[in-house]
Design a protein around this motif. Structure first.
Motif, PDB file in Angstrom:
ATOM      1  N   ARG A 248      -4.737  -3.373  -4.585  1.00  0.00           N
ATOM      2  CA  ARG A 248      -4.662  -4.778  -4.966  1.00  0.00           C
ATOM      3  C   ARG A 248      -3.706  -5.490  -4.027  1.00  0.00           C
ATOM      4  NH1 ARG A 248      -4.544  -7.777 -10.827  1.00  0.00           N
ATOM      5  NH2 ARG A 248      -4.577  -9.893  -9.967  1.00  0.00           N
ATOM      6  N   ALA A 249      -2.406  -5.115  -4.089  1.00  0.00           N
ATOM      7  CA  ALA A 249      -1.479  -5.655  -3.088  1.00  0.00           C
ATOM      8  C   ALA A 249      -1.918  -5.162  -1.715  1.00  0.00           C
ATOM      9  CB  ALA A 249      -0.055  -5.212  -3.396  1.00  0.00           C
ATOM     10  N   ASP A 250      -2.462  -3.940  -1.701  1.00  0.00           N
ATOM     11  CA  ASP A 250      -3.038  -3.398  -0.476  1.00  0.00           C
ATOM     12  C   ASP A 250      -4.540  -3.682  -0.499  1.00  0.00           C
ATOM     13  OD1 ASP A 250      -2.808  -2.141   1.951  1.00  0.00           O
ATOM     14  OD2 ASP A 250      -1.659  -0.468   1.151  1.00  0.00           O
ATOM     15  N   LYS A 251      -5.294  -3.084   0.416  1.00  0.00           N
ATOM     16  CA  LYS A 251      -6.696  -3.448   0.561  1.00  0.00           C
ATOM     17  C   LYS A 251      -7.626  -2.555  -0.259  1.00  0.00           C
ATOM     18  CE  LYS A 251      -6.470  -3.366   5.122  1.00  0.00           C
ATOM     19  NZ  LYS A 251      -6.805  -3.542   6.551  1.00  0.00           N
ATOM     20  N   THR A 252      -8.721  -3.134  -0.718  1.00  0.00           N
ATOM     21  CA  THR A 252      -9.827  -2.386  -1.301  1.00  0.00           C
ATOM     22  C   THR A 252     -10.980  -2.417  -0.309  1.00  0.00           C
ATOM     23  OG1 THR A 252      -9.255  -2.751  -3.631  1.00  0.00           O
ATOM     24  CG2 THR A 252     -11.592  -2.423  -3.111  1.00  0.00           C
ATOM     25  N   SER A 253     -11.537  -1.252  -0.018  1.00  0.00           N
ATOM     26  CA  SER A 253     -12.630  -1.131   0.946  1.00  0.00           C
ATOM     27  C   SER A 253     -13.831  -0.489   0.270  1.00  0.00           C
ATOM     28  CB  SER A 253     -12.200  -0.281   2.142  1.00  0.00           C
ATOM     29  OG  SER A 253     -11.077  -0.837   2.786  1.00  0.00           O
ATOM     30  N   TYR A 270     -17.551  -3.900   2.880  1.00  0.00           N
ATOM     31  CA  TYR A 270     -16.764  -5.056   2.419  1.00  0.00           C
ATOM     32  C   TYR A 270     -15.325  -4.608   2.215  1.00  0.00           C
ATOM     33  CZ  TYR A 270     -15.106  -9.087  -0.150  1.00  0.00           C
ATOM     34  OH  TYR A 270     -14.385 -10.202  -0.528  1.00  0.00           O
ATOM     35  N   GLU A 271     -14.388  -5.520   2.563  1.00  0.00           N
ATOM     36  CA  GLU A 271     -12.968  -5.218   2.414  1.00  0.00           C
ATOM     37  C   GLU A 271     -12.218  -6.508   2.113  1.00  0.00           C
ATOM     38  OE1 GLU A 271     -10.442  -2.215   4.877  1.00  0.00           O
ATOM     39  OE2 GLU A 271     -10.302  -4.154   5.895  1.00  0.00           O
ATOM     40  N   ASN A 272     -11.238  -6.420   1.204  1.00  0.00           N
ATOM     41  CA  ASN A 272     -10.389  -7.563   0.908  1.00  0.00           C
ATOM     42  C   ASN A 272      -9.128  -7.065   0.227  1.00  0.00           C
ATOM     43  OD1 ASN A 272      -9.622 -10.326   0.691  1.00  0.00           O
ATOM     44  ND2 ASN A 272     -11.774 -10.875   0.406  1.00  0.00           N
ATOM     45  N   ARG A 273      -8.219  -7.974  -0.053  1.00  0.00           N
ATOM     46  CA  ARG A 273      -7.001  -7.575  -0.760  1.00  0.00           C
ATOM     47  C   ARG A 273      -6.515  -8.743  -1.621  1.00  0.00           C
ATOM     48  NH1 ARG A 273      -2.012  -7.571   3.630  1.00  0.00           N
ATOM     49  NH2 ARG A 273      -1.914  -9.823   3.935  1.00  0.00           N
ATOM     50  N   GLY A 274      -5.645  -8.415  -2.600  1.00  0.00           N
ATOM     51  CA  GLY A 274      -5.050  -9.455  -3.437  1.00  0.00           C
ATOM     52  C   GLY A 274      -5.919  -9.894  -4.595  1.00  0.00           C
ATOM     53  N   PHE A 275      -7.023  -9.178  -4.853  1.00  0.00           N
ATOM     54  CA  PHE A 275      -7.934  -9.568  -5.920  1.00  0.00           C
ATOM     55  C   PHE A 275      -8.031  -8.473  -6.976  1.00  0.00           C
ATOM     56  CE2 PHE A 275      -9.490 -12.072  -2.308  1.00  0.00           C
ATOM     57  CZ  PHE A 275      -9.575 -13.333  -2.891  1.00  0.00           C
ATOM     58  N   ALA A 276      -8.301  -8.900  -8.214  1.00  0.00           N
ATOM     59  CA  ALA A 276      -8.558  -7.959  -9.301  1.00  0.00           C
ATOM     60  C   ALA A 276      -9.985  -7.441  -9.195  1.00  0.00           C
ATOM     61  CB  ALA A 276      -8.326  -8.640 -10.643  1.00  0.00           C
ATOM     62  N   LEU A 277     -10.332  -6.498 -10.079  1.00  0.00           N
ATOM     63  CA  LEU A 277     -11.620  -5.829 -10.012  1.00  0.00           C
ATOM     64  C   LEU A 277     -12.794  -6.801 -10.081  1.00  0.00           C
ATOM     65  CD1 LEU A 277     -13.319  -3.221 -10.004  1.00  0.00           C
ATOM     66  CD2 LEU A 277     -13.098  -3.204 -12.497  1.00  0.00           C
ATOM     67  N   SER A 386      -6.610   2.131   7.861  1.00  0.00           N
ATOM     68  CA  SER A 386      -6.579   3.287   6.972  1.00  0.00           C
ATOM     69  C   SER A 386      -7.535   3.182   5.794  1.00  0.00           C
ATOM     70  CB  SER A 386      -5.158   3.496   6.438  1.00  0.00           C
ATOM     71  OG  SER A 386      -4.240   3.662   7.486  1.00  0.00           O
ATOM     72  N   HIS A 387      -7.641   2.011   5.199  1.00  0.00           N
ATOM     73  CA  HIS A 387      -8.354   1.884   3.932  1.00  0.00           C
ATOM     74  C   HIS A 387      -9.862   2.053   4.112  1.00  0.00           C
ATOM     75  CE1 HIS A 387      -4.550   0.634   2.220  1.00  0.00           C
ATOM     76  NE2 HIS A 387      -4.391  -0.076   3.320  1.00  0.00           N
ATOM     77  N   ALA A 388     -10.418   1.433   5.141  1.00  0.00           N
ATOM     78  CA  ALA A 388     -11.833   1.627   5.419  1.00  0.00           C
ATOM     79  C   ALA A 388     -12.113   3.088   5.767  1.00  0.00           C
ATOM     80  CB  ALA A 388     -12.271   0.717   6.561  1.00  0.00           C
ATOM     81  N   ALA A 389     -11.200   3.703   6.517  1.00  0.00           N
ATOM     82  CA  ALA A 389     -11.356   5.113   6.891  1.00  0.00           C
ATOM     83  C   ALA A 389     -11.241   6.011   5.663  1.00  0.00           C
ATOM     84  CB  ALA A 389     -10.327   5.497   7.941  1.00  0.00           C
ATOM     85  N   ASP A 390     -10.337   5.673   4.747  1.00  0.00           N
ATOM     86  CA  ASP A 390     -10.214   6.450   3.511  1.00  0.00           C
ATOM     87  C   ASP A 390     -11.490   6.352   2.679  1.00  0.00           C
ATOM     88  OD1 ASP A 390      -7.680   7.286   4.153  1.00  0.00           O
ATOM     89  OD2 ASP A 390      -6.655   5.821   2.904  1.00  0.00           O
ATOM     90  N   ALA A 391     -12.051   5.150   2.579  1.00  0.00           N
ATOM     91  CA  ALA A 391     -13.295   4.984   1.817  1.00  0.00           C
ATOM     92  C   ALA A 391     -14.423   5.793   2.452  1.00  0.00           C
ATOM     93  CB  ALA A 391     -13.666   3.506   1.739  1.00  0.00           C
TER      94      ALA A 391
END
Length: 435
Positions: A248-253, A270-277, A386-391
């Motif tokens: 959330r504070a970090d990115k969701t990918s 798709y990737e973004n940050r700062g948003f709820a589910l 990192s986040h896209a790679a983790d996903a």
């Protein structure tokens, strides 16, 4: 005003919609761009947007560079250097913004005469797609400066390899820098004598095939040679499965994938940050409406089962309640997940346009450097890639998982989630990868 200025950057004072300077280390690109903007801002009122892909604070912007140049040019009596902006006595204004995941703020920026995108190598396709139409004032200009790394980088492809009509594109190196210090000149020459190939990439501004320490070096080169980065169609008969890294504070990918024959088709990202589910659920809904995606399983990392402070239900439970079929990715070590991704890569086809930001992250995903030995460590560097790679790593781990009853324990009165789950079980023929 008499000032020293790199001859190769003289084009900054001539009209053009796009002005691009790229090259290797020490080319005075930032100094030259900053100095040119301050001079022009003193000559006529300008609204200047100084942008970077990542800017979490004003300290990460070009603010300090402008302040330094104001003193060197003797313009401290003309410019008022404030905490978050710089104002000229004639109405000129310098503002500073980050681009990535800052869409609303960027879109609301009106009346920009010149936008300078500094350190532009890592600017994503999404950011460029938002920024360019935002700079729409009559005779407005977009200035771009960066050191080259990969030929596949979005900025290099968009503005050097295939520049827009009328763009002024200049390659500039340390030899063109009138302020280049002698100590660095000797370092450049020493590297040229010792390792000519490294010199060409570090100081000469030539593109690398892969980054130093890149984790998926061989896999990306093989996919490039095999033509597996291109246009990948969505098969409307097949389910679309998603693979998530949460933040959330970090990115969701999120990667969107289909299994067609023996191929794994990565058709969207798709990737973004700062948003709820709910924001990401809306993205799924939009993709379904716009592209006809029929979803199968949504694979979440293990932390999707953690309780949320602002909710009585976990992310996993919320997604079940919203009507989505959820699986939890097995928890493996990062090293084991990377091995799984390497083995999988040869069966993956990527839509180069829809997955552009995810691919840029995979190309830039690299090992960290050990601070004691200065050698690459066994741990990946945690940065924007990192986040896209983790996903993607979770994608590789998930598809090897055999089907099993991997459903969450409901909240005490979560009847809706139980009902939706029962309906899916009764109506589904199975959504596993082997189906």
């Amino acid at each position: 005003m008499q000032v020293e200025f790199p001859e190769k950057l003289a084009f900054l004072f001539e009209p053009a919609r796009y002005k691009i300077a790229y090259g290797g280390r020490g080319g005075a690109k930032s100094w030259g761009f900053g100095r040119a903007l301050l001079i022009q801002g003193a000559q006529r009122p300008l609204r200047v947007l100084a942008a970077r892909e990542f800017q979490n604070s004003i300290a990460e912007s070009a603010h300090a560079l402008f302040a330094q140049q104001i003193d060197l040019l003797g313009l401290h009596g003309f410019y008022d250097v404030q905490e978050k902006r710089i104002l000229g006595a004639n109405g000129t204004e310098f503002i500073f913004k980050g681009l990535r995941h800052n869409v609303a703020s960027v879109k609301s920026t009106e009346g920009v005469d010149i936008c300078w995108v500094e350190e532009a190598r890592t600017v994503s396709k999404t950011s460029w797609d938002v920024l360019v139409p935002t700079i729409r004032k009559e005779c407005s200009e977009i200035w771009i400066s960066f050191n080259t790394e990969l030929e596949e980088d979005e900025t290099y492809q968009r503005f050097v390899k295939h520049p827009p009509t009328g763009a002024r594109v200049v390659k500039i190196g340390w030899e063109d820098n009138p302020w280049f210090p002698e100590v660095l000149r000797q370092e450049a020459l020493d590297l040229k004598a010792r390792d000519p190939v490294a010199y060409e990439t570090v100081w000469g501004g030539h593109c690398k095939q892969v980054l130093d320490g890149a984790i998926y070096t061989h896999e990306i080169l093989a996919a490039t040679r095999a033509g597996r980065f291109g246009k990948v169609p969505h098969d409307p008969v097949k389910s679309v499965h998603t693979f998530w890294d949460l933040g959330r504070a970090d990115k969701t990918s999120i990667w969107f994938a289909q299994l067609v024959g023996f191929e794994f088709r990565l058709i969207d990202f798709y990737e973004n940050r700062g948003f709820a589910l709910q924001h990401y659920l809306d993205v799924l809904t939009a993709r379904k409406a716009e592209r006809g995606f029929a979803y199968g399983e949504h694979w979440l990392p293990h932390d999707a089962r953690n309780e949320l402070l602002a909710s009585e239900r976990t992310i996993e439970q919320q997604m079940w309640a919203a009507g989505h079929h959820v699986r939890i990715t097995p928890k493996l070590t990062v090293a084991a997940g990377i091995d799984a991704a390497r083995q999988l890569f040869a069966r993956c086809w990527f839509d180069a346009d829809a997955c552009a930001d995810g691919l840029q992250a995979l190309r830039n995903y690299r090992y960290d450097v050990d601070p004691n030995t200065q050698a690459f460590s066994k741990n990946p560097l945690h940065d924007w890639a990192s986040h896209a790679a983790d996903a993607f790593r979770y994608f590789a781990v998930a598809i090897a998982e055999p089907r099993a009853d991997d459903r969450p324990v409901d909240a005490p009165n979560d009847r809706y989630a139980r009902r939706r789950r029962r309906e899916r079980d009764e109506n589904s023929e199975g959504t596993g990868w082997a189906q």
